[in-house]
Scaffold this motif. Structure first.
Motif, mmCIF file in Angstrom:
data_model
loop_
_atom_site.group_PDB
_atom_site.id
_atom_site.type_symbol
_atom_site.label_atom_id
_atom_site.label_comp_id
_atom_site.label_asym_id
_atom_site.label_seq_id
_atom_site.Cartn_x
_atom_site.Cartn_y
_atom_site.Cartn_z
ATOM 1 N N MET A 1 -1.228 2.389 -9.247
ATOM 2 C CA MET A 1 -0.484 2.651 -8.024
ATOM 3 C C MET A 1 -0.717 1.496 -7.041
ATOM 4 O O MET A 1 -1.837 1.241 -6.629
ATOM 5 N N THR A 2 0.326 0.811 -6.720
ATOM 6 C CA THR A 2 0.211 -0.339 -5.833
ATOM 7 C C THR A 2 0.168 0.111 -4.375
ATOM 8 O O THR A 2 0.996 0.898 -3.936
ATOM 9 N N ALA A 3 -0.801 -0.393 -3.627
ATOM 10 C CA ALA A 3 -0.926 -0.015 -2.223
ATOM 11 C C ALA A 3 -0.027 -0.896 -1.361
ATOM 12 O O ALA A 3 0.163 -2.069 -1.634
ATOM 13 N N ASN A 4 0.529 -0.310 -0.348
ATOM 14 C CA ASN A 4 1.321 -1.019 0.639
ATOM 15 C C ASN A 4 0.789 -0.632 2.016
ATOM 16 O O ASN A 4 0.145 0.397 2.182
ATOM 17 N N GLU A 5 1.085 -1.456 2.999
ATOM 18 C CA GLU A 5 0.585 -1.193 4.347
ATOM 19 C C GLU A 5 1.744 -1.057 5.315
ATOM 20 O O GLU A 5 2.694 -1.834 5.288
ATOM 21 N N ILE A 6 1.662 -0.019 6.159
ATOM 22 C CA ILE A 6 2.652 0.149 7.214
ATOM 23 C C ILE A 6 1.988 0.884 8.372
ATOM 24 O O ILE A 6 1.262 1.872 8.169
ATOM 25 N N SER A 12 0.850 4.683 -0.760
ATOM 26 C CA SER A 12 1.180 4.477 -2.167
ATOM 27 C C SER A 12 2.549 3.819 -2.317
ATOM 28 O O SER A 12 3.356 3.795 -1.380
ATOM 29 N N ARG A 13 2.803 3.303 -3.491
ATOM 30 C CA ARG A 13 4.108 2.704 -3.765
ATOM 31 C C ARG A 13 5.216 3.742 -3.591
ATOM 32 O O ARG A 13 6.290 3.440 -3.061
ATOM 33 N N GLU A 14 4.943 4.985 -4.026
ATOM 34 C CA GLU A 14 5.943 6.045 -3.905
ATOM 35 C C GLU A 14 6.290 6.327 -2.444
ATOM 36 O O GLU A 14 7.463 6.490 -2.083
#
Length: 205
Positions: A1-6, A12-14
């Motif tokens: 599961m690729t992490a993203n930041e916001i 999670s990518r989802e």
């Protein structure tokens, strides 16, 4: 599961993909309903979605009911409901929006994205008290007025999150003419002169 930041949150990518789907829904509906000002559409992600997402820092598994007032196009209500799927999946969101067309968009967005959301097409001041653990409102009204809304709809131990701009000090002083409350401030991640105001124990002066 690729992490993203916001909004200062790792997601999670989802979750990130759901936020992108929501962004696309706003762009699709905006010409007909004006969910966000046309002049800000080019900055939709940073100015609206990311600005809303930072409120997700207050999500917690123990929150049962989160109410968002004047939800408009779902900023922050829909954004928070998306973030809650992984951060606090048992939290139910009540989005209050008196504009029928915007309420229709909110219902469509919630259905498309698989969110735990109930939309109320009523004015906040006449809606039956929700007993919410948290209430939020972004760009809806003065802090003085928002305190009245929060006092009506919060559970006794609940709190409110209100993003405010550079004039937040004046708004706090004005609100304290009518209301007593405990206040914590957090510097906005998207506007250094803005604040997220956490307000609780709201009572008439």
């Amino acid at each position: 599961m690729t992490a993203n930041e916001i909004g200062g949150l790792d997601v999670s990518r989802e979750t990130f993909e759901r936020l992108q789907t929501y962004e696309a829904l706003i762009r699709k509906w905006n010409p007909a309903i004006n969910l966000v000002a046309k002049s800000t559409l080019a900055e939709l992600w940073s100015r609206h979605i990311e600005d809303s997402a930072q409120i997700g820092a207050y999500l917690a598994p123990e929150i049962r009911i989160w109410a968002d007032f004047g939800s408009g196009g779902g900023l922050p209500g829909i954004v928070l409901a998306i973030l809650a799927l992984e951060r606090s999946p048992d939290t139910a969101f009540h989005l209050v929006e008196s504009d029928q067309r915007k309420a229709t968009f909110l219902r469509q967005a919630a259905q498309t994205l698989g969110l735990k959301v109930q939309v109320h097409t009523q004015r906040v001041e006449v809606l039956a008290p929700l007993g919410a653990d948290v209430v939020s409102a972004r760009a809806l009204a003065s802090l003085r007025m928002l305190c009245g809304f929060a006092a009506r709809h919060l559970a006794p131990t609940g709190f409110a999150i209100f993003p405010k701009g550079a004039n937040f000090v004046d708004e706090v002083e004005d609100a304290r003419q009518e209301w007593n409350f405990d206040l914590d401030e957090r510097v906005s991640l998207t506007h250094s002169d803005a604040r997220l105001l956490r307000v609780k124990s709201i009572h008439h002066v």
